[in-house]
Design an enzyme around this catalytic site. Sequence first.
Site, short mmCIF file in Angstrom:
data_model
loop_
_atom_site.label_atom_id
_atom_site.label_comp_id
_atom_site.label_asym_id
_atom_site.label_seq_id
_atom_site.Cartn_x
_atom_site.Cartn_y
_atom_site.Cartn_z
N LYS A 36 5.13 -4.43 -5.79
CA LYS A 36 6.59 -4.36 -5.95
C LYS A 36 7.30 -4.24 -4.61
O LYS A 36 8.45 -4.64 -4.48
CB LYS A 36 6.91 -3.16 -6.85
CG LYS A 36 8.34 -3.03 -7.24
CD LYS A 36 8.68 -3.92 -8.41
CE LYS A 36 10.16 -3.88 -8.75
NZ LYS A 36 10.59 -5.15 -9.33
N HIS A 73 13.75 -38.14 -6.27
CA HIS A 73 13.26 -38.30 -4.89
C HIS A 73 11.81 -37.85 -4.76
O HIS A 73 11.37 -37.53 -3.66
CB HIS A 73 14.16 -37.54 -3.93
CG HIS A 73 15.56 -38.04 -3.96
ND1 HIS A 73 15.93 -39.26 -3.43
CD2 HIS A 73 16.68 -37.53 -4.53
CE1 HIS A 73 17.22 -39.46 -3.64
NE2 HIS A 73 17.69 -38.42 -4.31
N GLU A 75 14.38 -19.53 -9.89
CA GLU A 75 14.06 -18.18 -10.37
C GLU A 75 13.24 -18.26 -11.66
O GLU A 75 12.29 -17.50 -11.86
CB GLU A 75 15.35 -17.38 -10.56
CG GLU A 75 15.22 -16.03 -11.27
CD GLU A 75 14.33 -15.03 -10.55
OE1 GLU A 75 13.85 -15.30 -9.44
OE2 GLU A 75 14.09 -13.95 -11.14
N LYS A 100 9.59 -16.66 -11.97
CA LYS A 100 9.27 -15.66 -12.99
C LYS A 100 8.07 -16.10 -13.81
O LYS A 100 7.16 -15.33 -14.08
CB LYS A 100 10.50 -15.50 -13.89
CG LYS A 100 10.92 -14.18 -14.31
CD LYS A 100 11.55 -13.22 -13.36
CE LYS A 100 10.97 -13.06 -12.01
NZ LYS A 100 11.81 -12.40 -11.06
N GLY A 113 0.07 -1.40 6.10
CA GLY A 113 0.53 -2.32 7.14
C GLY A 113 -0.60 -3.21 7.61
O GLY A 113 -1.61 -3.37 6.92
N ARG A 138 3.49 -0.20 -5.07
CA ARG A 138 3.23 -0.76 -3.74
C ARG A 138 1.89 -1.49 -3.67
O ARG A 138 1.56 -2.07 -2.63
CB ARG A 138 3.25 0.36 -2.69
CG ARG A 138 4.55 1.13 -2.68
CD ARG A 138 4.51 2.23 -1.65
NE ARG A 138 4.59 1.69 -0.32
CZ ARG A 138 5.69 1.43 0.34
NH1 ARG A 138 6.86 1.68 -0.22
NH2 ARG A 138 5.67 0.94 1.55
N TRP A 156 -2.83 -2.57 -1.54
CA TRP A 156 -2.56 -3.99 -1.76
C TRP A 156 -3.33 -4.69 -0.65
O TRP A 156 -3.01 -4.56 0.53
CB TRP A 156 -1.08 -4.30 -1.67
CG TRP A 156 -0.76 -5.73 -1.99
CD1 TRP A 156 -0.64 -6.28 -3.23
CD2 TRP A 156 -0.55 -6.79 -1.05
NE1 TRP A 156 -0.37 -7.63 -3.12
CE2 TRP A 156 -0.31 -7.96 -1.79
CE3 TRP A 156 -0.54 -6.86 0.33
CZ2 TRP A 156 -0.06 -9.19 -1.20
CZ3 TRP A 156 -0.30 -8.10 0.93
CH2 TRP A 156 -0.05 -9.24 0.16
N CYS A 166 0.86 -1.17 0.00
CA CYS A 166 0.00 0.00 0.00
C CYS A 166 0.91 1.23 0.00
O CYS A 166 1.99 1.22 0.56
CB CYS A 166 -0.93 0.11 1.20
SG CYS A 166 -2.05 -1.27 1.37
C1 F6R Z 1 9.80 -11.55 -8.03
C2 F6R Z 1 10.04 -10.42 -7.15
C3 F6R Z 1 9.90 -10.63 -5.69
C4 F6R Z 1 10.93 -9.78 -4.93
C5 F6R Z 1 10.69 -9.89 -3.42
C6 F6R Z 1 11.71 -9.11 -2.62
O1 F6R Z 1 10.00 -11.21 -9.37
O2 F6R Z 1 10.32 -9.34 -7.59
O3 F6R Z 1 10.03 -11.97 -5.36
O4 F6R Z 1 12.23 -10.21 -5.26
O5 F6R Z 1 9.40 -9.42 -3.12
O6 F6R Z 1 11.65 -7.75 -2.90
P1 F6R Z 1 12.85 -6.79 -2.57
O7 F6R Z 1 13.99 -7.19 -3.45
O8 F6R Z 1 12.35 -5.42 -2.86
O9 F6R Z 1 13.19 -7.00 -1.13
#
Ligand code: F6R
Length: 608
Positions: free
Chosen positions: A603, A503, A480, A484, A99, A27, A74, A2
Amino acid sequence: MCGIVGIVGSQPVSERLVDALKRLEYRGYDSAGVATIDGGRLKRRRAEGKLINLETRLKEEPLAGSIGIAHTRWATHGAPTERNAHPHFTDGVAVVHNGIIENFAELKDELTASGAEFRTDTDTEVVAHLLAKYHRDGMGRREAMHAMLKRVTGAYALAVLFEDDPSTIMAARNGPPLAIGHGDGEMFLGSDAIALAPFTNEITYLIDGDWAVIGKAGAHIFDIDGNVVTRPRQISMVAAYMVDKGNHRHFMEKEIYEQPEVISHALGHYINFIENRVTAVSDAIDFAKVPSLALSACGTAYLAGLIGKYWFERYARLPVEIDVASEFRYREIPLSPQSAALFISQSGETADTLASLRYCKEHGLKIGAVVNTRESTIARESDAVFPILAGPEIGVASTKAFTCQLAVLAALAVGAGRARGTVSEQEEQALVRSLAEMPRIMGQVLNSVQPKIELLSRELSKCRDVLYLGRGTSFPLAMEGALKLKEISYIHAEGYAAGELKHGPIALIDENMPVIVIAPHDRFFDKTVSNMQEVAARGGRIILITDETGAAASKLDTMHTIVLPNVDEIIAPMIFALPIQLLAYHTAVFMGTDVDQPRNLAKSVTVE
Ligand code: F6R
C-alpha cells in the site's frame, strides 16, 4: 515499503511488536520477523508470507525479551523466503531495513573479500556485516553506526540491535519515514505513528540524514556529521483502533461502499453549501497569480491528477504539466518559480512523489499536497495541505481515496477558476450544486448496479485480456479501470484514449476481446460511438458504461450496457468510477484472488 518497529522497555515486547506490525502490513506482506535480546543473546523468529504465519510461529516458539525490533517485508532484493526475511543477524548484530542500499554489490564484494559470509540475497545484509566488522575491529557501537551510515548509499529506515547492549536500539533515516515514540519508561520506533498508536501518541519524526540511539528513558538524535540535533516532539492525531471490515467480505468492498459518506466529508471541507461556493482553504498558494501548475503522483493518484489536469485547464485556464513522479523528477522540466506544484498521494509517503516534490521545492515553486495522511512526509514538507478526508484506506487497491482525490481536485479547480476570473459566480454556483449532488447519486448507483456487474464479472473472470476506452476525463478513467482490474484479478488490461485505438491497439480486437467503453453522453459521445463501431466491425465484444441519454442514443449491439443516471460533466468521473471499481472487485472475487492484499504489491511505496 516494508514496515519496521522497535520497542525498548521493561516488559516483554514480542507480542506488542507483532501488534504494531499488523498496522504496518499495508507496507508489505511477503514475510515478517521479530528479534529480541533475551538473557544477553539475540534471538529471532521469522516466517515467509503474511504476518499470521509469524504469529503462528511465535505461538509455537515464544520469544522473551524486553527489547526488540521487527519487520514486515515487501521484497526488493531476494525472493520472499524465510531465509531472506528480516531481521538479519551477523555476529551479534541484528538489522531491519526499509528501503534499498544502492551500493550493496560493491560493499558485498569488499566484505566478502575480507572474509564475510553472506547468508541471504538481500541488500540489507551488508548493513549487518559492516556494523559487525566495525565493532569487531574496535569501534564502539555508536561509532560503528556512524561509520556504516557514511558507507551506505540509497534509501533506508533502519533499526539495529547489538547483542552486547541489551538496552539500546539504534535507528537511522534517509528516505523512508521513521518515527520515535515516547512512552512512560519505554521508547518505541516505527515506520509511522499508526504503528505506535496503541503505545503512545507522543512522536518525534526523524528527518533525512538523522540517526538515533534509543534507550528506555529517551532518545539521542544525531545528524549525518554526528552532531547532536533536536527534533520536535509532537502529538499524533492518528487513531489507535484497527479498522474492521464491518459486514463486508473485503476492505475493498467496504471502501467502495463508503464513498458517498467520505466524499461528502471531503466536499464539506472545500465547499460552502449555503452559499454554493468553493471556500479558500489555504493562503499558501495563490491560484489567481500562478502562471502554471505542475502535477505529479504515482499509480491511481496519478490518474486522479490526469483528470485534475482537464479540470484546471478547462475551468481555471491554467496550463498543467503532469507526469508520473518516477519520470517527472528526472525529466529536467523547465519550471518557473512563480508556479505552484500539487502532489497527490493517499499515503503521503510515496518515494517518487516525495522526490518530485523536493525537486519542485528546490526550484522555488509553492508546494501543495493532496493527501489522505495529514502527518505524512509529503504533507509535512508542503506549503499547503489539501486533505482528501477519505479515512483509513486498507485495501491495497485504491478506491475511495481516488474519488476523494478527484472531489478535492474538482473543488480546487473550480476555486482556482473563480480566483482567476475564468469561472463566473453563476458558473461556480452551478458547478458546486453538481458537486453537492454527488454523494446522493453515488449511493443510488451503488444500490442499483451490483446485479449487472456481478453477471458481467463472471464473464470477465474467464478472459485473458481486456481493453478499456474513453475520451476526455473518461480516458484517465479507462486507465484506472484497467489498473484496478489487473492489480487485483491479474487479468491483463489496458486503458486507451478511444481515438487512439486505430493507431495500433485495434489489431488486438477479435471476438475474444472484451472492450469496456466508458462513455457518458458528453461532448465526446458521438466520437466515442464511432470508435465503438470500429470495434464492433471487427467482432469485438463491447461493454458500454454510459448514462440514460447515452443508452438511448447508442444504437450499437453491445454485449452489456451498464446505465448510470445522467449527471453533470464535472461529477461524471467520480460516478463512473463506481462501476469500474465494482467490476474489478467482483471479477477478482470470482477468480478467488487475495483482493485486499494482491500479490507483489504494497500500500505504501517508499522505494524508487
Ligand atoms: C492502485 C494504487 C496505487 C497507488 C500508488 C500511489 O490501486 O493504489 O497505484 O495509487 O502506489 O500511492 P499513494 O497514493 O500512496 O502515493
